[in-house]
Design an enzyme around this catalytic site. Structure first.
Site, mmCIF file in Angstrom:
data_model
loop_
_atom_site.group_PDB
_atom_site.id
_atom_site.type_symbol
_atom_site.label_atom_id
_atom_site.label_comp_id
_atom_site.label_asym_id
_atom_site.label_seq_id
_atom_site.Cartn_x
_atom_site.Cartn_y
_atom_site.Cartn_z
ATOM 1 N N ASP A 159 27.694 20.312 56.464
ATOM 2 C CA ASP A 159 28.421 21.572 56.265
ATOM 3 C C ASP A 159 29.915 21.338 56.512
ATOM 4 O O ASP A 159 30.289 20.412 57.233
ATOM 5 C CB ASP A 159 27.941 22.628 57.278
ATOM 6 C CG ASP A 159 26.601 23.256 56.890
ATOM 7 O OD1 ASP A 159 26.140 23.063 55.754
ATOM 8 O OD2 ASP A 159 26.020 23.947 57.746
ATOM 9 N N ARG A 162 28.225 20.576 47.692
ATOM 10 C CA ARG A 162 27.910 22.010 47.666
ATOM 11 C C ARG A 162 29.264 22.719 47.646
ATOM 12 O O ARG A 162 30.092 22.491 48.534
ATOM 13 C CB ARG A 162 27.154 22.444 48.909
ATOM 14 C CG ARG A 162 27.001 23.984 48.987
ATOM 15 C CD ARG A 162 26.707 24.475 50.396
ATOM 16 N NE ARG A 162 25.416 24.040 50.863
ATOM 17 C CZ ARG A 162 25.128 23.834 52.153
ATOM 18 N NH1 ARG A 162 26.058 24.007 53.084
ATOM 19 N NH2 ARG A 162 23.930 23.451 52.498
HETATM 20 P P1 FDA Z 1 31.877 36.983 48.309
HETATM 21 O O1 FDA Z 1 32.105 36.926 49.790
HETATM 22 O O2 FDA Z 1 33.049 37.023 47.409
HETATM 23 O O3 FDA Z 1 30.924 38.190 48.009
HETATM 24 C C1 FDA Z 1 30.457 38.473 46.686
HETATM 25 C C2 FDA Z 1 29.262 39.396 46.780
HETATM 26 O O4 FDA Z 1 28.170 38.688 47.362
HETATM 27 C C3 FDA Z 1 29.457 40.603 47.676
HETATM 28 O O5 FDA Z 1 30.066 41.655 46.988
HETATM 29 C C4 FDA Z 1 28.034 40.908 48.091
HETATM 30 O O6 FDA Z 1 27.365 41.576 47.053
HETATM 31 C C5 FDA Z 1 27.433 39.545 48.219
HETATM 32 N N1 FDA Z 1 27.520 39.023 49.605
HETATM 33 C C6 FDA Z 1 28.303 38.024 50.053
HETATM 34 N N2 FDA Z 1 28.096 37.777 51.375
HETATM 35 C C7 FDA Z 1 27.184 38.686 51.762
HETATM 36 C C8 FDA Z 1 26.551 38.964 53.001
HETATM 37 N N3 FDA Z 1 26.843 38.291 54.127
HETATM 38 N N4 FDA Z 1 25.656 39.970 53.033
HETATM 39 C C9 FDA Z 1 25.319 40.665 51.905
HETATM 40 N N5 FDA Z 1 25.886 40.431 50.709
HETATM 41 C C10 FDA Z 1 26.802 39.466 50.623
HETATM 42 N N6 FDA Z 1 31.048 28.300 54.253
HETATM 43 C C11 FDA Z 1 31.747 27.312 54.840
HETATM 44 O O7 FDA Z 1 32.918 27.497 55.175
HETATM 45 N N7 FDA Z 1 31.151 26.100 55.081
HETATM 46 C C12 FDA Z 1 29.868 25.828 54.691
HETATM 47 O O8 FDA Z 1 29.378 24.726 54.916
HETATM 48 C C13 FDA Z 1 29.138 26.872 54.049
HETATM 49 N N8 FDA Z 1 27.858 26.674 53.633
HETATM 50 C C14 FDA Z 1 27.236 27.647 52.858
HETATM 51 C C15 FDA Z 1 25.977 27.401 52.308
HETATM 52 C C16 FDA Z 1 25.392 28.339 51.463
HETATM 53 C C17 FDA Z 1 24.067 28.037 50.849
HETATM 54 C C18 FDA Z 1 26.076 29.562 51.187
HETATM 55 C C19 FDA Z 1 25.499 30.571 50.251
HETATM 56 C C20 FDA Z 1 27.286 29.812 51.758
HETATM 57 C C21 FDA Z 1 27.875 28.882 52.615
HETATM 58 N N9 FDA Z 1 29.107 29.143 53.212
HETATM 59 C C22 FDA Z 1 29.765 28.114 53.843
HETATM 60 C C23 FDA Z 1 29.658 30.525 53.228
HETATM 61 C C24 FDA Z 1 30.619 30.759 52.070
HETATM 62 O O9 FDA Z 1 31.789 30.037 52.269
HETATM 63 C C25 FDA Z 1 30.964 32.250 51.954
HETATM 64 O O10 FDA Z 1 31.581 32.684 53.126
HETATM 65 C C26 FDA Z 1 29.781 33.149 51.658
HETATM 66 O O11 FDA Z 1 28.872 32.551 50.801
HETATM 67 C C27 FDA Z 1 30.250 34.475 51.025
HETATM 68 O O12 FDA Z 1 30.887 34.234 49.813
HETATM 69 P P2 FDA Z 1 30.245 34.549 48.372
HETATM 70 O O13 FDA Z 1 30.587 33.412 47.489
HETATM 71 O O14 FDA Z 1 28.795 34.788 48.535
HETATM 72 O O15 FDA Z 1 30.973 35.772 47.783
#
Ligand code: FDA
Length: 308
Positions: A132, A185
């Site tokens: 990560d 990732r």
């Molecule tokens: P964004 O935050 O822009 O949200 C888009 C939409 O997704 C929202 O409008 C909502 O609908 C939905 N959504 C997002 N988060 C939600 C939540 N918590 N609850 C409900 N709905 C939600 N970060 C990092 O810094 N280091 C890492 O190693 C990782 N590893 C990692 C693994 C995996 C499998 C995932 C999915 C994520 C990570 N992350 C991470 C976290 C990543 O950086 C990020 O903070 C989150 O995924 C939220 O960003 P989104 O791309 O989902 O979209």
């Protein structure tokens, strides 16, 4: 929104709240929305259920920034047990590891040695270690460790990394990782970063995520796009279909408990979905970062608490 995000990220570092939360019944109950449980068996049970639903899993034993070598080895031991269990139960799963939990802040050599033994173990059972990515002060050292380990022929393909689209440096990092053949990732990034190193505006982060996704999709290696953002997923799907990239060549990755509807839909449409399954007693910082991403979750959780 950005203010609330900063507030929750600041709270994720609050020791008093953490001690109270992790020990309280209400805290544990609230955490169950995003955390599979407290014990290894809880995580394995969830991974089995996820596999049954046609998805793969990555297991995260929660914990960050250990303060002694013994703690780092204890944390690593949990991952060794997980790898044995993944092999014994024939799970479609790998592990996600934070280097600060393996002692990175105490000694990069310690973290590298532990990561090496985990990658050797993963390789011997046909699994994989995803390192990560944490805050930007650790980006370079994390990249250096992963690249060094991946250079060892017996570990090639057994270790990969995470790149955060909010960092300005990420395009150059991805170019390097693609040249090395390392699995990536891609996520947006979950920490509070200064404007000197990261795009402050969400639109710019999103544009960079799309740009970097296309670079990864065009490469012959299987990478993971980690997002719950339907706009990001739509862009990736459209790029893949325009360029004749089969859905089997990449993974869409999402967190346990987030957008389960979307996870199921993507599986039914033939996409590879991997669910990130965190578990363990040290759930507080992880939980607060999830609230930071979507402060509306606080209202949702409060309603659930009152309903039970
Ligand atoms: P964004 O935050 O822009 O949200 C888009 C939409 O997704 C929202 O409008 C909502 O609908 C939905 N959504 C997002 N988060 C939600 C939540 N918590 N609850 C409900 N709905 C939600 N970060 C990092 O810094 N280091 C890492 O190693 C990782 N590893 C990692 C693994 C995996 C499998 C995932 C999915 C994520 C990570 N992350 C991470 C976290 C990543 O950086 C990020 O903070 C989150 O995924 C939220 O960003 P989104 O791309 O989902 O979209």
């Amino acid at each position: 929104m950005a203010v609330l995000r900063s507030v929750f990220i600041a709270l994720s570092h609050n020791r008093l709240l953490r001690r109270f939360g992790e020990r309280s019944r209400v805290g544990v109950r609230l955490s169950s929305r995003f955390v599979a449980g407290m014990e290894i068996d809880d995580a394995l049970r969830v991974a089995e259920a996820v596999n049954r639903q046609g998805m793969t899993a990555t297991l995260d034993s929660l914990g960050e920034s250990v303060t002694s070598e013994t703690e780092a080895h204890t944390a690593a031991e949990v991952y060794h047990r997980l790898l044995d269990a993944i092999a014994a139960r024939k799970l479609k799963a790998n592990i996600s590891v934070k280097l600060t939990q393996m002692g990175l802040s105490l000694s990069p050599d310690l973290a590298e040695t532990i990561a090496e033994s985990l990658a050797e173990h993963a390789s011997s059972v046909g699994s994989f270690v995803r390192i990560d990515m944490e805050d930007s002060s650790l980006t370079q050292v994390t990249l250096d460790i992963v690249r060094r380990l991946h250079e060892r022929p017996e570990l090639r393909g057994a270790i990969g990394i995470v790149i955060q689209a909010y960092l300005y440096r990420s395009q150059a990092d991805i170019e390097q990782l693609l040249a090395d053949g390392i699995r990536v990732r891609l996520c947006k990034g979950a920490y509070n970063e200064p404007a000197e190193v990261a795009f402050p505006r969400k639109d710019d982060v999103d544009s960079n995520f799309i740009r970097l996704s296309c670079m990864l999709l065009a490469s012959p290696i299987c990478h993971g796009l980690a997002t719950h953002d339907e706009a990001m997923i739509a862009e990736a799907r459209s790029f893949a279909s325009q360029h004749g990239i089969d859905p089997s060549r990449f993974e869409l990755q999402m967190l346990f408990g987030v957008r389960r509807d979307l996870q199921r839909k993507l599986v039914s449409e033939g996409y590879n979905v991997r669910v990130y399954i965190p578990f363990g007693h040290d759930w507080y910082p992880y939980f607060m970062r999830r609230l930071a991403e979507r402060p509306a979750n606080v209202i949702f959780l409060a309603k659930n608490l009152l309903r039970r």
